[in-house]
Design an enzyme around this catalytic site. Structure first.
Site, PDB file in Angstrom:
ATOM      1  N   CYS A  85      61.566 -50.498  67.149  1.00 43.57           N
ATOM      2  CA  CYS A  85      60.803 -51.719  66.875  1.00 43.57           C
ATOM      3  C   CYS A  85      60.366 -52.388  68.188  1.00 43.57           C
ATOM      4  O   CYS A  85      59.524 -51.862  68.884  1.00 43.57           O
ATOM      5  CB  CYS A  85      61.622 -52.649  65.982  1.00 43.57           C
ATOM      6  SG  CYS A  85      60.640 -53.951  65.221  1.00 43.57           S
ATOM      7  N   HIS A 194      63.928 -49.106  61.491  1.00 43.33           N
ATOM      8  CA  HIS A 194      65.237 -49.355  62.111  1.00 43.33           C
ATOM      9  C   HIS A 194      66.343 -48.413  61.635  1.00 43.33           C
ATOM     10  O   HIS A 194      67.036 -48.719  60.666  1.00 43.33           O
ATOM     11  CB  HIS A 194      65.672 -50.786  61.799  1.00 43.33           C
ATOM     12  CG  HIS A 194      64.889 -51.824  62.532  1.00 43.33           C
ATOM     13  ND1 HIS A 194      65.352 -52.452  63.662  1.00 43.33           N
ATOM     14  CD2 HIS A 194      63.654 -52.331  62.298  1.00 43.33           C
ATOM     15  CE1 HIS A 194      64.445 -53.313  64.095  1.00 43.33           C
ATOM     16  NE2 HIS A 194      63.394 -53.262  63.279  1.00 43.33           N
ATOM     17  N   GLU A 196      69.218 -48.038  62.927  1.00 45.95           N
ATOM     18  CA  GLU A 196      70.560 -48.620  63.126  1.00 45.95           C
ATOM     19  C   GLU A 196      71.011 -49.470  61.940  1.00 45.95           C
ATOM     20  O   GLU A 196      72.175 -49.838  61.850  1.00 45.95           O
ATOM     21  CB  GLU A 196      70.598 -49.428  64.436  1.00 45.95           C
ATOM     22  CG  GLU A 196      70.025 -50.838  64.381  1.00 45.95           C
ATOM     23  CD  GLU A 196      68.505 -50.911  64.366  1.00 45.95           C
ATOM     24  OE1 GLU A 196      67.850 -49.884  64.104  1.00 45.95           O
ATOM     25  OE2 GLU A 196      67.972 -52.010  64.592  1.00 45.95           O
TER      26      GLU A 196
END
Lengths: 231, 82
Positions: A85, A194, A196
């Protein structure tokens, strides 16, 4: 195995990135924007957020930070670097990846679980995927529209440097539905969604089998562990 | 105080959401004659004295490499105000 997670002023997702690194089985080394050395890490994650308040352009000021200068130098020497991002924006602003990111076509900040196709599995951050594997990880951005000039696009497509493509709807107007890229060497990968946030059952996207059980993002971090061990 | 003014605009063929939103508001106000609005940036570099040729060249370099991103923006003008 030590993986550096960078925090700029305004970074938001450094803690989730650190958590993902730990869940994958590596040790986290926090890197601060003013760090001039990378403390002998084996790889680096540039997490999401709004570094320097998105002043000037998203990622532009972070690209000039001392830690980024050190990362650029190390990446040119082969250090695996993942930009997520805002981290992807930092990678394009520091010219580790080509092109640019502009405001979403629909002019809205978009936050949703996003389906992607993994189109290149020869990079340090994608080698644990199967080619053309479909994955779902969260997406949340306001300026995620990827653009590049025609010549660059031709090169990206021709050389297989598009690592991820949006499926089931392009959320931000990115050209050719590009969600993420790798560099020629395969050590640098950047993407808007994302990984994560999809590493632990109970906290990821919904899947057909159970609510919030999606952990497709974990493979990014497992990939780099494999890449570093095999290097 | 002398200033070097750098003007940066989004590339002509790119969507400028700010400009579009302002244009829509102007149309709502009845300004039908305004066809389009585009919004860029004016960046002032304040200098101690009147900028020299070398300082202007330096400003051009800063403008191209850092104040703008050539993929998405153009530096449309650099000039000096005293």
């Amino acid at each position: 195995m030590k993986i550096g997670v960078v925090t700029f002023p305004g970074t938001l997702d450094d803690r989730d990135a650190a958590r993902a690194v730990r869940i994958a089985g590596a040790t986290v080394v926090p890197l601060w924007h003013a760090d001039e050395n990378l403390h002998k890490v084996d790889a680096v994650v540039l997490p999401g957020g709004f570094s320097y308040g998105d002043y000037l352009r998203c990622g532009a000021i972070a690209a000039q930070a001392p830690v980024t200068q050190a990362i650029v130098k190390a990446a040119n020497g082969g250090l695996p670097v993942l930009g997520i991002c805002n981290g992807f924006q930092v990678l394009v602003e520091s010219h580790l990846l080509p092109g640019g990111l502009i405001r979403n076509e629909a002019q809205h900040f978009i936050c949703r679980d996003q389906k992607l196709r993994v189109e290149n599995v020869d990079s340090a951050w994608t080698n644990a995927f199967e080619l053309n594997q479909e994955i779902t990880i969260p997406l949340k951005n306001g300026e995620g529209g990827y653009i590049a000039d025609a010549e660059t696009l031709k090169r990206l497509e021709g050389e297989g440097l598009v690592a991820f493509r949006y499926l089931d709807g392009n959320p931000n107007g990115s050209v050719n539905d590009i969600a993420g890229l790798r560099n020629e060497r395969g050590n640098v990968v950047g993407l808007m969604p994302h990984p994560e946030h999809a590493v632990e059952a109970g906290f990821g996207p919904d899947t057909a089998s159970a609510m919030r059980s999606g952990i497709d993002g974990l493979k990014f971090f497992e990939s780099v562990l494999k890449a570093v061990v095999n290097a | 105080m002398p200033k070097i003014i750098v003007e940066v605009m989004p590339k002509a063929d790119l969507l400028d959401p700010q400009g579009k939103a302002v244009a829509n508001a102007l149309h709502r106000q009845g300004h039908a004659n305004i066809l389009n609005v585009r919004i860029g940036k004016r960046i002032e570099l304040h200098t101690a004295g009147v900028p020299t040729e070398a300082e202007l060249a330096e400003a051009q370099k800063i403008a191209d490499s850092f104040l703008s991103n050539g993929v998405i923006e153009d530096v449309v003008k650099i000039h000096v105000e005293n």
